[in-house]
Write a protein that holds these residues in place. Structure first.
Motif, short mmCIF file in Angstrom:
data_model
loop_
_atom_site.label_atom_id
_atom_site.label_comp_id
_atom_site.label_asym_id
_atom_site.label_seq_id
_atom_site.Cartn_x
_atom_site.Cartn_y
_atom_site.Cartn_z
N PHE A 103 0.77 -1.08 -0.21
CA PHE A 103 0.09 0.09 0.15
C PHE A 103 0.88 1.28 -0.13
O PHE A 103 1.68 1.37 0.77
CB PHE A 103 -0.94 -0.06 1.17
CG PHE A 103 -1.64 1.25 1.12
CD1 PHE A 103 -2.93 1.47 0.55
CD2 PHE A 103 -1.48 2.32 2.24
CE1 PHE A 103 -3.68 2.38 0.68
CE2 PHE A 103 -2.24 3.36 2.31
CZ PHE A 103 -3.34 3.46 1.58
N GLY A 104 0.51 2.17 -0.99
CA GLY A 104 1.43 3.65 -0.73
C GLY A 104 0.65 4.52 -1.35
O GLY A 104 -0.43 4.65 -1.61
N THR A 105 1.48 5.83 -1.50
CA THR A 105 0.93 6.94 -1.85
C THR A 105 2.23 7.62 -2.75
O THR A 105 3.39 7.42 -2.48
CB THR A 105 0.50 7.96 -0.71
OG1 THR A 105 -0.06 8.95 -1.38
CG2 THR A 105 1.41 8.45 0.12
N GLN A 106 1.72 8.69 -3.64
CA GLN A 106 2.46 9.09 -4.58
C GLN A 106 2.08 10.88 -4.54
O GLN A 106 0.93 11.04 -4.57
CB GLN A 106 2.63 8.89 -5.70
CG GLN A 106 3.69 9.51 -6.62
CD GLN A 106 3.93 8.10 -7.82
OE1 GLN A 106 4.27 7.26 -7.60
NE2 GLN A 106 3.83 9.14 -9.16
N TYR A 107 3.04 11.56 -4.43
CA TYR A 107 2.79 13.28 -4.54
C TYR A 107 3.65 13.59 -5.70
O TYR A 107 4.79 13.57 -5.81
CB TYR A 107 3.20 13.88 -3.11
CG TYR A 107 3.19 15.21 -2.98
CD1 TYR A 107 1.64 15.90 -2.95
CD2 TYR A 107 4.05 16.00 -3.34
CE1 TYR A 107 1.71 17.32 -3.01
CE2 TYR A 107 3.84 17.49 -3.30
CZ TYR A 107 2.80 17.94 -3.21
OH TYR A 107 2.59 19.47 -3.35
N ALA A 108 2.88 14.37 -6.58
CA ALA A 108 3.73 15.13 -7.58
C ALA A 108 4.16 16.37 -7.30
O ALA A 108 3.31 17.25 -6.97
CB ALA A 108 2.82 15.13 -8.88
N LEU A 109 5.53 16.72 -7.33
CA LEU A 109 6.04 17.86 -7.16
C LEU A 109 5.95 18.82 -8.19
O LEU A 109 5.64 20.08 -8.21
CB LEU A 109 7.44 17.75 -6.92
CG LEU A 109 7.86 17.17 -5.43
CD1 LEU A 109 9.48 16.94 -5.43
CD2 LEU A 109 7.36 17.97 -4.31
N ASN A 110 6.04 18.29 -9.50
CA ASN A 110 5.68 18.98 -10.81
C ASN A 110 5.57 18.03 -11.82
O ASN A 110 5.34 16.56 -11.47
CB ASN A 110 6.64 19.98 -11.02
CG ASN A 110 8.16 19.46 -11.04
OD1 ASN A 110 8.22 18.39 -11.45
ND2 ASN A 110 9.30 20.09 -10.73
N GLU A 111 5.52 18.19 -13.04
CA GLU A 111 5.42 17.08 -14.02
C GLU A 111 6.47 16.32 -14.21
O GLU A 111 6.21 15.20 -14.75
CB GLU A 111 5.23 18.00 -15.49
CG GLU A 111 4.60 17.15 -16.56
CD GLU A 111 4.09 17.90 -17.77
OE1 GLU A 111 4.67 17.62 -18.69
OE2 GLU A 111 3.17 18.87 -17.80
#
Length: 140
Positions: free
Chosen positions: A1-9
């Motif tokens: 199980f995880g998560t991801q955060y986009a700093l930019n493109e």
């Protein structure tokens, strides 16, 4: 199980927690130092890292990722696996199949180490994994 955060493109931060099955050597005798049992243990592993898409042209792209990992302490009968650490490095060329689906074949290197308290002694065990990884990626 995880998560991801986009700093930019281009850059993303990610984290995941999961269960990984590993094998550990347990020295069973002080009198006979060559006596070992191979014990299968399921460890909880936390991974934190960053991904980047370095190159993109038409339907092809090149992704890289670097992550640190941490395993939690686990006791199984006479064996105790202390907290461990390590890292993961990955280079993944990808081909875009559709707007939200792609396939990739890349190189992955993983290094992990733990201190293990067995029946007859203490050892530091290191594990290295490297090879090709085939991924099918679907974005939701």
């Amino acid at each position: 199980f995880g998560t991801q955060y986009a700093l930019n493109e281009t850059y993303n931060l990610f984290s995941s927690i999961g269960l990984n099955q590993e094998h550990f050597l347990n020295q069973t005798s002080e009198l006979y130092p060559g006596n070992f049992d191979l014990t299968k243990v399921v460890l909880t592993r936390l991974t934190l890292g960053a991904k980047a898409e370095f190159w993109k042209k038409n339907k092809f792209s090149l992704d890289t990722s670097a992550a640190g990992l941490f395993t939690f302490r686990k006791r199984i009968n006479t064996i105790v696996i202390n907290e461990g650490a390590g890292f993961i490095l990955e280079v993944l060329p990808k081909y875009k199949l559709s707007e939200k689906k792609s396939i990739g074949l890349g190189l992955k290197v993983e290094h992990q180490f733990q201190r293990v308290y067995g029946t007859a002694g203490i050892s530091r065990q290191e594990r290295d994994t490297s090879g090709l990884e085939l991924k099918y990626i679907a974005d939701f």
